[in-house]
Scaffold this motif. Structure first.
Motif, PDB file in Angstrom:
ATOM      1  N   LEU A  11       0.773  -1.254   0.041  1.00 56.42           N
ATOM      2  CA  LEU A  11      -0.026   0.042  -0.067  1.00 56.42           C
ATOM      3  C   LEU A  11       0.717   1.296  -0.099  1.00 56.42           C
ATOM      4  CD1 LEU A  11      -2.702  -0.989   2.401  1.00 56.42           C
ATOM      5  CD2 LEU A  11      -2.957  -0.898  -0.174  1.00 56.42           C
ATOM      6  N   GLU A  12       1.948   1.391   0.676  1.00 48.80           N
ATOM      7  CA  GLU A  12       2.965   2.558   0.481  1.00 48.80           C
ATOM      8  C   GLU A  12       3.562   2.585  -0.693  1.00 48.80           C
ATOM      9  OE1 GLU A  12       6.075   1.350   3.407  1.00 48.80           O
ATOM     10  OE2 GLU A  12       4.624   1.831   5.025  1.00 48.80           O
ATOM     11  N   GLY A  19      -4.136   6.348  -8.730  1.00 48.82           N
ATOM     12  CA  GLY A  19      -5.084   5.614  -8.690  1.00 48.82           C
ATOM     13  C   GLY A  19      -5.798   5.124  -9.881  1.00 48.82           C
ATOM     14  N   LEU A  20      -6.673   4.150  -9.757  1.00 50.48           N
ATOM     15  CA  LEU A  20      -7.372   3.422 -10.761  1.00 50.48           C
ATOM     16  C   LEU A  20      -8.165   4.365 -11.597  1.00 50.48           C
ATOM     17  CD1 LEU A  20      -8.188  -0.286  -9.136  1.00 50.48           C
ATOM     18  CD2 LEU A  20      -6.323   0.423 -10.695  1.00 50.48           C
ATOM     19  N   GLY A  28      -4.501   2.550 -17.087  1.00 50.68           N
ATOM     20  CA  GLY A  28      -4.707   1.946 -16.030  1.00 50.68           C
ATOM     21  C   GLY A  28      -4.531   0.238 -16.525  1.00 50.68           C
ATOM     22  N   ARG A  29      -4.546   0.011 -17.614  1.00 51.78           N
ATOM     23  CA  ARG A  29      -4.350  -1.244 -18.282  1.00 51.78           C
ATOM     24  C   ARG A  29      -3.033  -1.594 -18.308  1.00 51.78           C
ATOM     25  NH1 ARG A  29      -8.958  -0.585 -23.068  1.00 51.78           N
ATOM     26  NH2 ARG A  29     -11.081  -0.712 -21.590  1.00 51.78           N
ATOM     27  N   ALA A  30      -2.226  -0.335 -18.682  1.00 53.79           N
ATOM     28  CA  ALA A  30      -0.800  -0.530 -19.058  1.00 53.79           C
ATOM     29  C   ALA A  30      -0.174  -0.741 -17.514  1.00 53.79           C
ATOM     30  CB  ALA A  30      -0.067   0.818 -19.762  1.00 53.79           C
ATOM     31  N   GLN A  31      -0.666   0.041 -16.574  1.00 52.16           N
ATOM     32  CA  GLN A  31      -0.090  -0.069 -15.161  1.00 52.16           C
ATOM     33  C   GLN A  31      -0.311  -1.601 -14.652  1.00 52.16           C
ATOM     34  OE1 GLN A  31      -1.241   3.385 -12.447  1.00 52.16           O
ATOM     35  NE2 GLN A  31      -1.611   1.727 -10.849  1.00 52.16           N
ATOM     36  N   ILE A  32      -1.509  -2.138 -14.851  1.00 52.27           N
ATOM     37  CA  ILE A  32      -1.501  -3.427 -14.281  1.00 52.27           C
ATOM     38  C   ILE A  32      -0.649  -4.441 -15.142  1.00 52.27           C
ATOM     39  CG2 ILE A  32      -3.132  -5.397 -14.523  1.00 52.27           C
ATOM     40  CD1 ILE A  32      -5.345  -3.470 -13.709  1.00 52.27           C
ATOM     41  N   ALA A  33      -0.471  -4.269 -16.498  1.00 50.59           N
ATOM     42  CA  ALA A  33       0.261  -5.008 -17.429  1.00 50.59           C
ATOM     43  C   ALA A  33       1.841  -4.964 -16.697  1.00 50.59           C
ATOM     44  CB  ALA A  33       0.318  -4.552 -18.806  1.00 50.59           C
ATOM     45  N   ALA A  34       2.281  -3.708 -16.466  1.00 51.91           N
ATOM     46  CA  ALA A  34       3.572  -3.352 -16.152  1.00 51.91           C
ATOM     47  C   ALA A  34       3.783  -4.277 -14.906  1.00 51.91           C
ATOM     48  CB  ALA A  34       3.794  -1.919 -15.774  1.00 51.91           C
ATOM     49  N   GLY A  35       2.942  -4.694 -13.971  1.00 55.97           N
ATOM     50  CA  GLY A  35       3.236  -5.266 -12.608  1.00 55.97           C
ATOM     51  C   GLY A  35       3.374  -6.980 -12.958  1.00 55.97           C
ATOM     52  N   ARG A  36       3.181  -7.251 -14.076  1.00 51.84           N
ATOM     53  CA  ARG A  36       3.282  -8.774 -14.393  1.00 51.84           C
ATOM     54  C   ARG A  36       4.518  -9.539 -13.749  1.00 51.84           C
ATOM     55  NH1 ARG A  36       1.354  -8.734 -20.606  1.00 51.84           N
ATOM     56  NH2 ARG A  36      -0.685  -7.812 -20.228  1.00 51.84           N
ATOM     57  N   GLU A  37       5.535  -8.625 -14.206  1.00 50.76           N
ATOM     58  CA  GLU A  37       6.906  -9.603 -13.659  1.00 50.76           C
ATOM     59  C   GLU A  37       7.070  -9.570 -12.182  1.00 50.76           C
ATOM     60  OE1 GLU A  37      11.671  -8.429 -14.041  1.00 50.76           O
ATOM     61  OE2 GLU A  37      10.231  -7.443 -14.938  1.00 50.76           O
ATOM     62  N   ALA A  38       6.529  -8.401 -11.405  1.00 50.14           N
ATOM     63  CA  ALA A  38       6.464  -8.528  -9.741  1.00 50.14           C
ATOM     64  C   ALA A  38       5.707  -9.609  -9.201  1.00 50.14           C
ATOM     65  CB  ALA A  38       6.146  -7.074  -9.490  1.00 50.14           C
ATOM     66  N   VAL A  39       4.659  -9.880 -10.253  1.00 47.16           N
ATOM     67  CA  VAL A  39       3.516 -11.128  -9.463  1.00 47.16           C
ATOM     68  C   VAL A  39       4.104 -12.398 -10.009  1.00 47.16           C
ATOM     69  CG1 VAL A  39       1.399 -12.090 -10.297  1.00 47.16           C
ATOM     70  CG2 VAL A  39       1.316  -9.533 -10.103  1.00 47.16           C
ATOM     71  N   PRO A 199      -6.290  -0.433  -1.972  1.00 45.16           N
ATOM     72  CA  PRO A 199      -6.093  -0.175  -3.390  1.00 45.16           C
ATOM     73  C   PRO A 199      -7.256  -0.235  -4.187  1.00 45.16           C
ATOM     74  CG  PRO A 199      -5.919  -2.484  -2.412  1.00 45.16           C
ATOM     75  CD  PRO A 199      -6.151  -1.525  -1.272  1.00 45.16           C
ATOM     76  N   LEU A 200      -8.646  -0.389  -3.504  1.00 45.48           N
ATOM     77  CA  LEU A 200      -9.544  -0.039  -4.162  1.00 45.48           C
ATOM     78  C   LEU A 200     -10.489   0.569  -3.585  1.00 45.48           C
ATOM     79  CD1 LEU A 200     -11.506  -0.956  -6.715  1.00 45.48           C
ATOM     80  CD2 LEU A 200     -12.809  -2.719  -5.023  1.00 45.48           C
ATOM     81  N   LYS A 201     -10.904   1.711  -3.980  1.00 46.44           N
ATOM     82  CA  LYS A 201     -11.693   2.936  -3.169  1.00 46.44           C
ATOM     83  C   LYS A 201     -13.129   3.075  -3.512  1.00 46.44           C
ATOM     84  CE  LYS A 201      -7.372   5.351  -2.391  1.00 46.44           C
ATOM     85  NZ  LYS A 201      -6.450   4.533  -3.046  1.00 46.44           N
ATOM     86  N   ARG A 202     -14.004   3.653  -3.033  1.00 48.40           N
ATOM     87  CA  ARG A 202     -15.314   3.867  -3.263  1.00 48.40           C
ATOM     88  C   ARG A 202     -15.302   4.693  -4.854  1.00 48.40           C
ATOM     89  NH1 ARG A 202     -20.367   6.885  -0.403  1.00 48.40           N
ATOM     90  NH2 ARG A 202     -21.586   7.623  -2.174  1.00 48.40           N
ATOM     91  N   LYS A 203     -14.544   5.404  -4.939  1.00 45.62           N
ATOM     92  CA  LYS A 203     -14.386   6.298  -6.318  1.00 45.62           C
ATOM     93  C   LYS A 203     -13.962   5.645  -7.276  1.00 45.62           C
ATOM     94  CE  LYS A 203      -9.992   8.298  -5.929  1.00 45.62           C
ATOM     95  NZ  LYS A 203      -8.983   9.432  -6.182  1.00 45.62           N
ATOM     96  N   ASP A 204     -13.273   4.701  -7.033  1.00 43.60           N
ATOM     97  CA  ASP A 204     -12.836   3.536  -8.011  1.00 43.60           C
ATOM     98  C   ASP A 204     -14.064   2.830  -8.608  1.00 43.60           C
ATOM     99  OD1 ASP A 204     -10.050   4.230  -7.883  1.00 43.60           O
ATOM    100  OD2 ASP A 204     -10.081   2.756  -6.405  1.00 43.60           O
TER     101      ASP A 204
END
Length: 309
Positions: A11-12, A19-20, A28-39, A199-204
């Motif tokens: 979260l930090e 934010g999403l 947002g899609r690019a941001q998620i795709a960029a995290g694949r290696e970390a996953v 990571p998921l907010k009401r506004k999201d």
């Protein structure tokens, strides 16, 4: 329970990123795709192949993950992302781990995304993906396999709605729903108490709904399954919730509504974890344990279905 230490660190880091709902869907899609290696990666499969899934809107991509020569069943998996974000590449590691944990083949459905393809396109793709999964379960293996459906967040929303719409047409041994979207009520206590800093907010969620469908459609049962008048006859369900999640209360309400309709339900809440935790199975031990538990639930349901066949 306090946040898990790994989640606190995550979260930090997320706090330093957009934010999403603070960026266009493409970003947002690019941001998620960029995290694949970390996953990280998932287990090696006996077979992994991309395929085309026929739908009423045309062919869409899919991926079949087979953990062993003789799987115990077939799971149609629908990924999360608020009907707007992510694809099967972002969830490939999860699909592989679920296949390994359950001993079942997993069909990942790359359904079309809003806002380019708003409601009902993602739901139609999900429903047609389940139908294609049922066909594969009947014909693609040495013996017919039991069928299950599973998904997380918006994918769990699509999975349970597809199961209801296909009632009487397709036999489904289990629906495994991970922190499902089940309603459009943004005033539930968990929305007020588990939004800020998460990571998921009401506004999201408001942003996702706005991209997915016009407001007058949000309360219909094909978007908010908690509002369906009849939930009887649906497949047995496993409902997995996160303690720190705006969707916690509606997931709990849906589990109770299923039980009230006579549907067998296994309900678990992951303490100290947030929405989106299921993709962290390579990084956080409690997540790996919960995913393994879901895999066992699916294996048992498919074994029971085979025994009854």
């Amino acid at each position: 329970m306090p946040l898990h230490p790994f989640i606190e660190v995550m979260l930090e880091r997320l706090a330093q990123m957009p934010g999403l709902s603070d960026q266009p869907p493409e970003a947002g899609r690019a941001q998620i795709a960029a995290g694949r290696e970390a996953v990280g990666e998932g287990p090696r499969m006996h077979e992994a192949r991309d395929l085309s899934i026929p739908t009423r809107g045309g062919e869409i991509p899919g991926r079949l993950l087979v953990p062993a020569a003789e799987p115990g069943g077939l799971v149609v998996y629908l990924h999360g992302g608020g009907w707007v974000l992510a694809d099967i590449d972002d969830f490939d590691a999860l699909g592989r781990q679920l296949a390994s944990d359950s001993g079942c083949a997993v069909l990942m459905v790359d359904y079309r995304l809003a806002p380019e393809h708003p409601f009902p396109a993602p739901l139609e793709d999900a429903e047609d993906g389940v139908l294609h999964g049922a066909e594969l379960a009947r014909t693609a293996f040495a013996r017919p396999l039991p069928l299950a459906v599973a998904g997380d967040s918006a994918g769990a929303n699509l999975a349970t709605i597809a199961a209801r719409r296909l009632k009487g047409r397709v036999e489904i041994a289990l629906q495994a729903l991970i922190y499902p979207v089940t309603d459009c009520d943004f005033e539930r206590p968990s929305y007020r108490e588990r939004s800020e800093g998460m990571p998921l907010k009401r506004k999201d969620m408001e942003w996702f709904f706005a991209h997915y469908a016009p407001p007058e459609a949000w309360a219909t049962p094909d978007i908010s399954p908690l509002r369906a008048r009849d939930l009887s006859g649906l497949p047995p369900a496993v409902v997995t919730l996160a303690e720190y999640d705006v969707l916690r209360d509606e997931g709990l309400a849906y589990a109770r509504a299923l039980e009230a309709a006579g549907v067998p339900v296994t309900l678990r809440e992951a303490p100290g974890l947030t929405h989106g935790f299921i993709r962290l199975h390579n990084l956080c031990a409690p997540v790996a344990e919960e995913l393994a538990a879901i895999g066992r639930d699916i294996a048992r349901a498919c074994e029971a279905a085979r025994a009854e066949a």
